[in-house]
Design a protein around this motif. Structure first.
Motif, PDB file in Angstrom:
ATOM      1  N   THR A   1      -9.566   6.748  -2.657  1.00 40.66           N
ATOM      2  CA  THR A   1     -10.514   5.720  -2.223  1.00 40.66           C
ATOM      3  C   THR A   1      -9.876   4.355  -2.031  1.00 40.66           C
ATOM      4  N   ASP A   2      -8.675   4.146  -2.570  1.00 35.29           N
ATOM      5  CA  ASP A   2      -8.005   2.847  -2.449  1.00 35.29           C
ATOM      6  C   ASP A   2      -6.516   3.091  -2.290  1.00 35.29           C
ATOM      7  N   THR A   3      -5.945   2.672  -1.171  1.00 35.54           N
ATOM      8  CA  THR A   3      -4.538   2.936  -0.886  1.00 35.54           C
ATOM      9  C   THR A   3      -3.613   1.849  -1.418  1.00 35.54           C
ATOM     10  N   ALA A   4      -4.147   0.826  -2.050  1.00 33.10           N
ATOM     11  CA  ALA A   4      -3.315  -0.260  -2.567  1.00 33.10           C
ATOM     12  C   ALA A   4      -2.512   0.220  -3.778  1.00 33.10           C
TER      13      ALA A   4
ATOM     14  N   HIS B   1       0.850  -1.192   0.000  1.00 29.48           N
ATOM     15  CA  HIS B   1       0.000   0.000   0.000  1.00 29.48           C
ATOM     16  C   HIS B   1       0.885   1.242   0.000  1.00 29.48           C
ATOM     17  N   PHE B   2       0.283   2.367  -0.357  1.00 28.77           N
ATOM     18  CA  PHE B   2       1.053   3.604  -0.453  1.00 28.77           C
ATOM     19  C   PHE B   2       1.705   3.977   0.875  1.00 28.77           C
ATOM     20  N   HIS B   3       1.024   3.704   1.992  1.00 29.18           N
ATOM     21  CA  HIS B   3       1.608   4.073   3.273  1.00 29.18           C
ATOM     22  C   HIS B   3       2.707   3.107   3.715  1.00 29.18           C
ATOM     23  N   HIS B   4       2.983   2.082   2.899  1.00 26.09           N
ATOM     24  CA  HIS B   4       4.138   1.209   3.149  1.00 26.09           C
ATOM     25  C   HIS B   4       5.396   1.762   2.488  1.00 26.09           C
ATOM     26  N   LEU B   5       5.245   2.824   1.697  1.00 24.86           N
ATOM     27  CA  LEU B   5       6.355   3.399   0.948  1.00 24.86           C
ATOM     28  C   LEU B   5       6.836   4.688   1.612  1.00 24.86           C
ATOM     29  N   SER B   6       8.126   4.927   1.517  1.00 26.56           N
ATOM     30  CA  SER B   6       8.688   6.195   1.978  1.00 26.56           C
ATOM     31  C   SER B   6      10.008   6.438   1.261  1.00 26.56           C
ATOM     32  N   TRP B   7      10.492   7.663   1.335  1.00 22.68           N
ATOM     33  CA  TRP B   7      11.797   8.004   0.758  1.00 22.68           C
ATOM     34  C   TRP B   7      12.662   8.565   1.876  1.00 22.68           C
TER      35      TRP B   7
ATOM     36  N   ASP C   1      -4.425  13.805  -6.161  1.00 22.58           N
ATOM     37  CA  ASP C   1      -4.762  13.006  -4.976  1.00 22.58           C
ATOM     38  C   ASP C   1      -3.525  12.356  -4.359  1.00 22.58           C
ATOM     39  N   LEU C   2      -2.360  12.940  -4.590  1.00 17.53           N
ATOM     40  CA  LEU C   2      -1.118  12.330  -4.109  1.00 17.53           C
ATOM     41  C   LEU C   2      -1.058  12.350  -2.579  1.00 17.53           C
TER      42      LEU C   2
END
Length: 296
Positions: free
Chosen positions: A123-126, A63-69, A257-258
């Motif tokens: 609507t979808d964080t995947a 999911h997007f919240h599993h990513l970071s820089w 929507d980033l």
């Protein structure tokens, strides 16, 4: 059964074959040349599975919240793995590195290309939204292998039926440990691949960022015995507040929507697109789907 195999009956190997780095690179090249959005999906799925050396079941649940820089690397966290069924082990990031010398296998390049074609949604964080994403990837991979069957057989001596989604994980872990003479320590590879090390080893040989960072640079395909192994990711030279605001407005226009987690990732992704725009236009067809995106 072993005697039967020795006498020429049945397969000598079991399970799917590991991808070699050379065949992995060719698959990435073919997927990048695909003009459709399905090519962007399958390409990123393969590149992430290889760089993370993970199971496809882990790739499809990012999911997007599993990513970071952080600093010079893209980081991805796993909340659940096969060796952590209860989720009580420390959640340490896997480091992924930019490979500006070969955009076809660069995880940062392919992530930004995927996001341009399939923008994030509130609507979808995947990262790969929808059901049966593993089946979708497996179906695409099988069709590509069937199309390139004769070429792969002649050049690699491999029956494409022996290659599957799990081949990327097998190939990446093999490449990390055996693809070079000065590869990462076994413990670092085990931790990145999510393998348990029973007994004292599992208790005392814990995660350390340096070991995983070394794994990340090796598996990204950077040349180990060259100064290029330590290359930094491309970035924009923003010297004034006006220039920084201009880049922020561009990102806000491209991705309304980033999420916060993706903002820095997109900045570095756009920088490598700017650096390699000529390469992309030379290698890809003019009607490729990425050239329909507003940034181009």
């Amino acid at each position: 059964m072993a005697l039967e195999v020795q006498n020429g009956q049945g397969r000598i190997s079991t399970g799917k074959l590991p991808l070699s780095f050379e065949l992995y690179s060719e698959l990435c090249k073919w997927m990048m040349e695909d003009k459709t959005s399905s090519g962007r999906f399958a390409h990123l799925f393969l590149v992430l599975s290889w760089n993370l050396a993970c199971r496809s079941s882990n790739t499809k649940t990012i999911h997007f919240h599993h990513l970071s820089w952080t600093q010079d690397s893209l980081q991805i966290y796993f909340a659940h793995m096969k060796n952590d069924q209860t989720g009580d082990r420390p959640r340490d990031p896997r480091h992924l590195y930019c490979n500006p010398y070969n955009p076809a296998i660069c995880p940062v390049t392919n992530l930004i290309l995927y996001l341009l074609v399939s923008p994030p949604s509130t609507t979808d964080t995947a990262l790969f939204p929808g059901d049966s994403q593993y089946n979708r990837y497996n179906k695409y991979l099988r069709a590509l292998l069937d199309k390139k069957r004769e070429y792969i057989t002649r050049n690699y001596g491999i029956n494409v039926e022996e290659i599957g989604a799990h081949s990327a994980r097998k190939g990446a872990s093999t490449y990390l440990m055996s693809g070079c003479v000065c590869g990462p320590m076994q413990q670092a590879v085990n931790i990145r691949c999510g393998w348990r090390m029973a007994g004292v080893t599992d208790t005392y040989c814990r995660y350390e960022a340096a070991g995983d960072q070394y794994c990340g640079r090796v598996v990204s395909g950077l040349p180990l015995f060259s100064f290029r192994f330590g290359v930094l990711p491309p970035r924009f030279k923003l010297e004034t507040e006006e220039e920084r605001d201009k880049l922020d407005r561009l990102i806000a226009t491209l991705f309304p929507d980033l999420t916060t987690e993706l903002w820095s990732i997109v900045k570095f992704g756009l920088a490598i697109l700017a650096l390699r725009e000529g390469w992309l236009r030379e290698k890809l067809a003019a009607d490729h789907c990425i050239f329909q995106c507003a940034v181009f």
